[in-house]
Design a protein around this motif. Structure first.
Motif, PDB file in Angstrom:
ATOM      1  N   SER A  26       0.831  -1.212   0.000  1.00 40.57           N
ATOM      2  CA  SER A  26       0.000   0.000   0.000  1.00 40.57           C
ATOM      3  C   SER A  26       0.863   1.258   0.000  1.00 40.57           C
ATOM      4  N   ARG A  27       2.183   1.064   0.166  1.00 43.12           N
ATOM      5  CA  ARG A  27       3.077   2.222   0.142  1.00 43.12           C
ATOM      6  C   ARG A  27       4.413   1.888  -0.498  1.00 43.12           C
ATOM      7  N   LEU A  28       4.740   2.630  -1.546  1.00 40.90           N
ATOM      8  CA  LEU A  28       6.068   2.513  -2.136  1.00 40.90           C
ATOM      9  C   LEU A  28       6.908   3.665  -1.601  1.00 40.90           C
ATOM     10  N   ALA A  29       7.918   3.346  -0.792  1.00 39.76           N
ATOM     11  CA  ALA A  29       8.854   4.358  -0.298  1.00 39.76           C
ATOM     12  C   ALA A  29       9.986   4.398  -1.310  1.00 39.76           C
ATOM     13  N   ILE A  30      10.005   5.439  -2.120  1.00 35.38           N
ATOM     14  CA  ILE A  30      10.913   5.406  -3.270  1.00 35.38           C
ATOM     15  C   ILE A  30      12.170   6.238  -3.076  1.00 35.38           C
ATOM     16  N   ALA A  31      13.314   5.544  -3.161  1.00 35.44           N
ATOM     17  CA  ALA A  31      14.607   6.222  -3.117  1.00 35.44           C
ATOM     18  C   ALA A  31      15.228   6.205  -4.508  1.00 35.44           C
ATOM     19  N   ASN A  32      14.600   5.457  -5.410  1.00 40.07           N
ATOM     20  CA  ASN A  32      15.153   5.243  -6.743  1.00 40.07           C
ATOM     21  C   ASN A  32      14.634   6.309  -7.710  1.00 40.07           C
ATOM     22  N   LYS A  33      15.396   7.410  -7.842  1.00 43.78           N
ATOM     23  CA  LYS A  33      14.896   8.538  -8.626  1.00 43.78           C
ATOM     24  C   LYS A  33      14.850   8.240 -10.124  1.00 43.78           C
ATOM     25  N   GLU A  34      15.773   7.364 -10.592  1.00 40.21           N
ATOM     26  CA  GLU A  34      15.829   7.080 -12.036  1.00 40.21           C
ATOM     27  C   GLU A  34      14.510   6.494 -12.544  1.00 40.21           C
ATOM     28  N   THR A  35      13.839   5.728 -11.696  1.00 39.37           N
ATOM     29  CA  THR A  35      12.535   5.165 -12.051  1.00 39.37           C
ATOM     30  C   THR A  35      11.531   6.268 -12.390  1.00 39.37           C
ATOM     31  N   LEU A  36      11.498   7.284 -11.543  1.00 37.13           N
ATOM     32  CA  LEU A  36      10.540   8.370 -11.771  1.00 37.13           C
ATOM     33  C   LEU A  36      10.961   9.235 -12.953  1.00 37.13           C
ATOM     34  N   VAL A  37      12.270   9.406 -13.129  1.00 34.93           N
ATOM     35  CA  VAL A  37      12.759  10.216 -14.241  1.00 34.93           C
ATOM     36  C   VAL A  37      12.389   9.552 -15.566  1.00 34.93           C
ATOM     37  N   ALA A  38      12.621   8.252 -15.658  1.00 30.43           N
ATOM     38  CA  ALA A  38      12.404   7.545 -16.927  1.00 30.43           C
ATOM     39  C   ALA A  38      10.925   7.268 -17.186  1.00 30.43           C
ATOM     40  N   ALA A  39      10.178   7.010 -16.124  1.00 28.98           N
ATOM     41  CA  ALA A  39       8.812   6.498 -16.328  1.00 28.98           C
ATOM     42  C   ALA A  39       7.816   7.047 -15.316  1.00 28.98           C
ATOM     43  N   LEU A  87      22.734  20.211 -15.236  1.00 33.78           N
ATOM     44  CA  LEU A  87      21.497  20.663 -14.596  1.00 33.78           C
ATOM     45  C   LEU A  87      20.553  21.280 -15.637  1.00 33.78           C
ATOM     46  N   SER A  88      21.095  22.127 -16.505  1.00 31.23           N
ATOM     47  CA  SER A  88      20.260  22.742 -17.553  1.00 31.23           C
ATOM     48  C   SER A  88      19.748  21.680 -18.519  1.00 31.23           C
ATOM     49  N   LEU A  89      20.589  20.688 -18.777  1.00 28.54           N
ATOM     50  CA  LEU A  89      20.202  19.618 -19.702  1.00 28.54           C
ATOM     51  C   LEU A  89      18.968  18.876 -19.174  1.00 28.54           C
ATOM     52  N   ALA A  90      18.927  18.673 -17.875  1.00 26.04           N
ATOM     53  CA  ALA A  90      17.782  17.975 -17.268  1.00 26.04           C
ATOM     54  C   ALA A  90      16.514  18.815 -17.418  1.00 26.04           C
ATOM     55  N   TYR A  91      16.629  20.123 -17.236  1.00 25.49           N
ATOM     56  CA  TYR A  91      15.453  20.989 -17.446  1.00 25.49           C
ATOM     57  C   TYR A  91      14.975  20.886 -18.895  1.00 25.49           C
ATOM     58  N   GLU A  92      15.940  20.929 -19.822  1.00 35.06           N
ATOM     59  CA  GLU A  92      15.577  20.836 -21.251  1.00 35.06           C
ATOM     60  C   GLU A  92      14.872  19.515 -21.540  1.00 35.06           C
ATOM     61  N   ALA A  93      15.421  18.429 -20.983  1.00 34.92           N
ATOM     62  CA  ALA A  93      14.821  17.105 -21.211  1.00 34.92           C
ATOM     63  C   ALA A  93      13.410  17.057 -20.643  1.00 34.92           C
ATOM     64  N   ALA A  94      13.221  17.655 -19.475  1.00 32.69           N
ATOM     65  CA  ALA A  94      11.888  17.657 -18.852  1.00 32.69           C
ATOM     66  C   ALA A  94      10.905  18.451 -19.708  1.00 32.69           C
ATOM     67  N   ARG A  95      11.373  19.580 -20.239  1.00 33.99           N
ATOM     68  CA  ARG A  95      10.489  20.412 -21.089  1.00 33.99           C
ATOM     69  C   ARG A  95      10.158  19.682 -22.391  1.00 33.99           C
ATOM     70  N   SER A  96      11.135  18.971 -22.957  1.00 39.22           N
ATOM     71  CA  SER A  96      10.894  18.228 -24.207  1.00 39.22           C
ATOM     72  C   SER A  96       9.876  17.128 -23.983  1.00 39.22           C
ATOM     73  N   GLY A  97       9.924  16.498 -22.819  1.00 39.96           N
ATOM     74  CA  GLY A  97       8.983  15.422 -22.487  1.00 39.96           C
ATOM     75  C   GLY A  97       9.226  14.182 -23.322  1.00 39.96           C
ATOM     76  N   GLY A  98       8.198  13.357 -23.511  1.00 38.34           N
ATOM     77  CA  GLY A  98       8.346  12.099 -24.243  1.00 38.34           C
ATOM     78  C   GLY A  98       9.457  11.271 -23.634  1.00 38.34           C
ATOM     79  N   GLY A  99      10.324  10.750 -24.510  1.00 38.57           N
ATOM     80  CA  GLY A  99      11.396   9.890 -24.022  1.00 38.57           C
ATOM     81  C   GLY A  99      12.636  10.635 -23.576  1.00 38.57           C
ATOM     82  N   ALA A 100      12.652  11.972 -23.716  1.00 41.08           N
ATOM     83  CA  ALA A 100      13.889  12.710 -23.450  1.00 41.08           C
ATOM     84  C   ALA A 100      14.479  12.444 -22.055  1.00 41.08           C
ATOM     85  N   PRO A 101      13.693  12.497 -20.991  1.00 45.01           N
ATOM     86  CA  PRO A 101      14.300  12.213 -19.681  1.00 45.01           C
ATOM     87  C   PRO A 101      14.848  10.784 -19.585  1.00 45.01           C
TER      88      PRO A 101
END
Ligand code: MG
Length: 385
Positions: free
Chosen positions: A114-127, A303-317
């Motif tokens: 009932s609770r996922l305590a998430i330390a794995n940020k790459e999971t959220l970044v990718a998907a 750091l700027s690259l990550a913002y750009e990837a987030a703005r691009s969306g889709g598969g970029a992150p």
């Protein structure tokens, strides 16, 4: 109240501290997982007495089976074994796996906890959007373990309406105030020398490039459903303020604590309750000052690259994350220079270009393709002696 907990990635920095916290709270551990660290697995089988222990490396898992024969623990081994550990029903699943490898165990856990305590940020970044959708369908809450996101989560308990922006604090990493020229030939040892936090290798290198903060910006975007341009980063060397929320009236709420990951881990386990912790209290009379500075994105363009990837969306992150994982590994193996972690990542993003993602399968395909592209691209950055 005693809870049952699974700890995925128990041998890593967050995993071992989670084990310590879980022990201290008197919670029961149902399943643990490791990638290859069977010595660590043995230690935690003795200490936590889990019912299941998963080992991703089949040969090492078979070795472990012989070592713990008769102890009653069920050893599952081979690629994907972490998903078996994630499928043990438990009140909380702590996902402390490092990198993209945490995605499928995270997805699996959502229908078994009932609770996922998430330390794995790459999971959220990718998907992130797929993980959130699956969590919603299963009625599973996602509670952050990352210190910055735990801080924001705690601040938002005071109200999540009228938020103007989130302010992620950043230690600045090992190379704060260095110039581009100085970064050209920095060693792995110096990159691993983090000013405040003691963490695993990959994340410490990510801290040095500021990619860790870039990944955290995207992580925050998903966790708190906020546009990426409403998330700012401020350098705060002392790591006492773990992050802040600014409201529309310009009030800022901050969460403070000593830099001890056992604190956010415990909060993710006990939320909405608090209980005494293993963390030391802050002695404000010993803190001379708290300092703040803007990140230097000319020297640390990741750091700027990550913002750009987030703005691009889709598969970029996802592309960015995959390429960064490859590049960090190459740097840690002494194959490429520190600034080329960014260059490999940026070139891979440019080369792969747009990737339309509409399912977790697409995320996996995008990750594999981007990993191969980054492996290829990094060949032109190999250090020739
Ligand atoms: Mg963090």
């Amino acid at each position: 109240m005693s809870k049952s907990v699974n700890i995925l990635g128990v041998s890593g920095s967050i995993g071992t501290q989670s084990a310590e916290v879980v022990n201290n709270l008197g919670y029961r551990v149902r399943a643990i997982s490791v990638s290859r660290s069977i010595d660590s697995a043995k230690k935690y089988i003795a200490e936590l007495k889990p019912e299941i222990c998963a080992v991703e490396d089949e040969a090492l898992g078979n070795e472990l089976k012989k070592d713990v024969f008769g102890s009653g623990v069920k050893i599952v081994c081979g690629k994907g074994a972490s998903c078996v550990a994630a499928s043990a029903d438990a009140d909380v699943c702590v996902n402390a796996i490092s990198g993209f490898a945490g995605l499928f165990p995270a997805m699996t856990s959502l229908s078994h906890t009932s609770r996922l305590a998430i330390a794995n940020k790459e999971t959220l970044v990718a998907a992130g959007s797929f993980v959130k959708k699956a969590a919603k369908e299963n009625g599973t809450e996602i509670i952050p373990v990352d210190s910055e996101h735990s801080a924001i989560f705690q601040c938002l308990q005071n109200g999540d309406k009228d938020v103007k922006r989130l302010i992620l604090t950043c230690s600045g990493g090992a190379f704060y105030k260095k110039t581009r020229e100085e970064l050209q030939n920095v060693s792995l040892a110096s990159a691993l020398d983090h000013p405040t936090w003691n963490m695993g290798g990959k994340i410490t290198v990510d801290c040095a490039t500021l990619m860790n903060k870039g990944l955290e910006v995207i992580e925050a975007m998903h966790l708190f459903d906020i546009p990426v341009d409403k998330i700012d980063v401020v350098i705060h060397r002392e790591s006492i303020i773990h992050s802040m929320v600014e409201y529309v009236d310009n009030t800022v709420l901050a969460q403070l604590g000593s830099h001890d990951m056992r604190l956010p881990i415990q909060y993710a386990l006990t939320y909405p309750n608090r209980t005494e912790s293993l963390s030391e209290p802050i002695d404000f009379t010993k803190i001379n000052s708290l300092s703040f500075d803007a990140p230097d994105t000319d020297v640390f363009p990741s750091l700027s690259l990550a913002y750009e990837a987030a703005r691009s969306g889709g598969g970029a992150p996802c592309i960015m994350n995959a390429a960064n994982e490859v590049a960090v590994k190459k740097f840690m193996q002494g194959e490429i220079r520190f600034p080329d972690i960014y260059n490999v990542t940026k070139s891979t993003l440019d080369a792969v270009g747009f990737y339309d993602i509409s399912s977790v399968d697409d995320v996996l395909a995008c990750h594999i393709m981007s990993t191969l592209a980054a492996e290829e691209i990094s060949k032109s950055y190999i250090i020739s002696e």
